[in-house]
Design a protein around this motif. Structure first.
Motif, PDB file in Angstrom:
ATOM      1  N   TYR A  26      -0.605 -18.851 -16.066  1.00 21.72           N
ATOM      2  CA  TYR A  26      -0.132 -18.931 -14.679  1.00 21.72           C
ATOM      3  C   TYR A  26       1.321 -19.392 -14.627  1.00 21.72           C
ATOM      4  O   TYR A  26       2.125 -18.860 -13.861  1.00 21.72           O
ATOM      5  CB  TYR A  26      -1.027 -19.862 -13.856  1.00 21.72           C
ATOM      6  CG  TYR A  26      -0.650 -19.901 -12.390  1.00 21.72           C
ATOM      7  CD1 TYR A  26      -0.989 -18.857 -11.552  1.00 21.72           C
ATOM      8  CD2 TYR A  26       0.053 -20.978 -11.858  1.00 21.72           C
ATOM      9  CE1 TYR A  26      -0.655 -18.875 -10.211  1.00 21.72           C
ATOM     10  CE2 TYR A  26       0.391 -21.007 -10.517  1.00 21.72           C
ATOM     11  CZ  TYR A  26       0.041 -19.956  -9.691  1.00 21.72           C
ATOM     12  OH  TYR A  26       0.382 -19.976  -8.371  1.00 21.72           O
ATOM     13  N   ILE A  29       3.619 -16.505 -15.565  1.00 20.49           N
ATOM     14  CA  ILE A  29       3.730 -15.540 -14.473  1.00 20.49           C
ATOM     15  C   ILE A  29       4.577 -16.108 -13.345  1.00 20.49           C
ATOM     16  O   ILE A  29       5.432 -15.434 -12.774  1.00 20.49           O
ATOM     17  CB  ILE A  29       2.328 -15.130 -13.976  1.00 20.49           C
ATOM     18  CG1 ILE A  29       1.603 -14.343 -15.050  1.00 20.49           C
ATOM     19  CG2 ILE A  29       2.412 -14.346 -12.679  1.00 20.49           C
ATOM     20  CD1 ILE A  29       0.146 -14.076 -14.742  1.00 20.49           C
ATOM     21  N   CYS A  39       6.748  -8.995 -15.665  1.00 20.68           N
ATOM     22  CA  CYS A  39       5.581  -9.783 -16.063  1.00 20.68           C
ATOM     23  C   CYS A  39       5.471  -9.774 -17.587  1.00 20.68           C
ATOM     24  O   CYS A  39       5.641  -8.724 -18.209  1.00 20.68           O
ATOM     25  CB  CYS A  39       4.325  -9.186 -15.452  1.00 20.68           C
ATOM     26  SG  CYS A  39       2.833 -10.123 -15.838  1.00 20.68           S
ATOM     27  N   ASN A  42       0.631  -8.831 -22.619  1.00 22.44           N
ATOM     28  CA  ASN A  42      -0.541  -9.563 -23.116  1.00 22.44           C
ATOM     29  C   ASN A  42      -0.253 -10.347 -24.382  1.00 22.44           C
ATOM     30  O   ASN A  42      -0.732 -11.467 -24.536  1.00 22.44           O
ATOM     31  CB  ASN A  42      -1.696  -8.593 -23.362  1.00 22.44           C
ATOM     32  CG  ASN A  42      -2.279  -8.069 -22.083  1.00 22.44           C
ATOM     33  OD1 ASN A  42      -2.124  -8.660 -21.024  1.00 22.44           O
ATOM     34  ND2 ASN A  42      -2.942  -6.940 -22.163  1.00 22.44           N
ATOM     35  N   SER A  58      -5.246 -10.192 -21.145  1.00 23.00           N
ATOM     36  CA  SER A  58      -5.656  -9.472 -19.940  1.00 23.00           C
ATOM     37  C   SER A  58      -6.874 -10.120 -19.279  1.00 23.00           C
ATOM     38  O   SER A  58      -6.996 -10.117 -18.054  1.00 23.00           O
ATOM     39  CB  SER A  58      -5.959  -8.007 -20.270  1.00 23.00           C
ATOM     40  OG  SER A  58      -6.976  -7.916 -21.232  1.00 23.00           O
ATOM     41  N   VAL A  61      -5.545 -13.055 -17.217  1.00 21.71           N
ATOM     42  CA  VAL A  61      -4.896 -12.559 -16.000  1.00 21.71           C
ATOM     43  C   VAL A  61      -5.963 -12.153 -14.980  1.00 21.71           C
ATOM     44  O   VAL A  61      -5.840 -12.464 -13.789  1.00 21.71           O
ATOM     45  CB  VAL A  61      -3.941 -11.382 -16.322  1.00 21.71           C
ATOM     46  CG1 VAL A  61      -3.459 -10.706 -15.058  1.00 21.71           C
ATOM     47  CG2 VAL A  61      -2.761 -11.867 -17.142  1.00 21.71           C
ATOM     48  N   GLU A  65      -6.645 -13.702 -11.224  1.00 27.05           N
ATOM     49  CA  GLU A  65      -6.738 -12.830 -10.054  1.00 27.05           C
ATOM     50  C   GLU A  65      -8.054 -13.077  -9.313  1.00 27.05           C
ATOM     51  O   GLU A  65      -8.086 -13.127  -8.088  1.00 27.05           O
ATOM     52  CB  GLU A  65      -6.630 -11.370 -10.492  1.00 27.05           C
ATOM     53  CG  GLU A  65      -6.599 -10.393  -9.346  1.00 27.05           C
ATOM     54  CD  GLU A  65      -6.428  -8.967  -9.807  1.00 27.05           C
ATOM     55  OE1 GLU A  65      -6.000  -8.158  -8.970  1.00 27.05           O
ATOM     56  OE2 GLU A  65      -6.727  -8.642 -10.963  1.00 27.05           O
ATOM     57  N   VAL A  72      -2.573  -8.548  -8.688  1.00 31.64           N
ATOM     58  CA  VAL A  72      -2.052  -7.712  -9.755  1.00 31.64           C
ATOM     59  C   VAL A  72      -2.075  -6.252  -9.336  1.00 31.64           C
ATOM     60  O   VAL A  72      -3.075  -5.759  -8.822  1.00 31.64           O
ATOM     61  CB  VAL A  72      -2.875  -7.883 -11.050  1.00 31.64           C
ATOM     62  CG1 VAL A  72      -2.315  -7.028 -12.172  1.00 31.64           C
ATOM     63  CG2 VAL A  72      -2.909  -9.340 -11.460  1.00 31.64           C
ATOM     64  N   VAL A  81       2.936  -8.503 -10.793  1.00 31.68           N
ATOM     65  CA  VAL A  81       2.074  -9.584 -10.327  1.00 31.68           C
ATOM     66  C   VAL A  81       2.753 -10.323  -9.189  1.00 31.68           C
ATOM     67  O   VAL A  81       3.936 -10.644  -9.262  1.00 31.68           O
ATOM     68  CB  VAL A  81       1.752 -10.560 -11.482  1.00 31.68           C
ATOM     69  CG1 VAL A  81       0.852 -11.673 -11.003  1.00 31.68           C
ATOM     70  CG2 VAL A  81       1.120  -9.822 -12.648  1.00 31.68           C
TER      71      VAL A  81
END
Length: 127
Positions: A26, A29, A39, A42, A58, A61, A65, A72, A81
């Motif tokens: 987080y 991002i 962004c 991975n 992934s 992420v 979400e 996303v 994102v």
């Protein structure tokens, strides 16, 4: 930048509910969105969070979400994102040329399968 520094605690309301790996992802991002950068991919998430699996970037992420912290938009090889707390988005990757959204496998991304009669011409006496 640490999540707790610079008086940003109000931007991370769910911090207690996040695992240490989710906090790292987080934060990456968040910083990318704040600095208008693409962004991270991975592998960047996996290295920063110390994952041993190539799928955990992934997955993390997707967890963020699902918790409602980010939104996303997925493309074939990239993602954009939006951080819900600030409304800021990560930038589009510089080598991203196609703007079509990602279509998952089995949902119309491939070509049409041949008709059964087209595959078995020998049964109808065509060969």
């Amino acid at each position: 930048m640490n999540i707790q520094s610079a008086g940003q605690m109000d931007l991370f309301p769910h911090r207690a509910e996040l695992s240490p790996a989710e906090q790292v992802v987080y934060q990456m991002i968040y910083e990318a969105a704040e600095n208008s950068q693409p962004c991270p991919v991975n592998i960047d998430f996996e290295v920063a969070a110390g994952f041993n699996s190539s799928s955990m970037g992934s997955v993390t992420v997707a967890r963020l979400e699902a918790k409602g912290l980010i939104k996303v938009e997925r493309f074939q090889k990239f993602r954009e994102v939006e951080v819900i707390a600030t409304g800021k988005r990560t930038a589009r990757a510089s080598n991203m040329h196609v703007v079509r959204p990602h279509v998952a496998r089995g949902f119309g991304a491939g070509s049409r399968a041949p008709r059964p009669t087209d595959r078995k011409g020998y049964k109808r006496g065509r060969l």
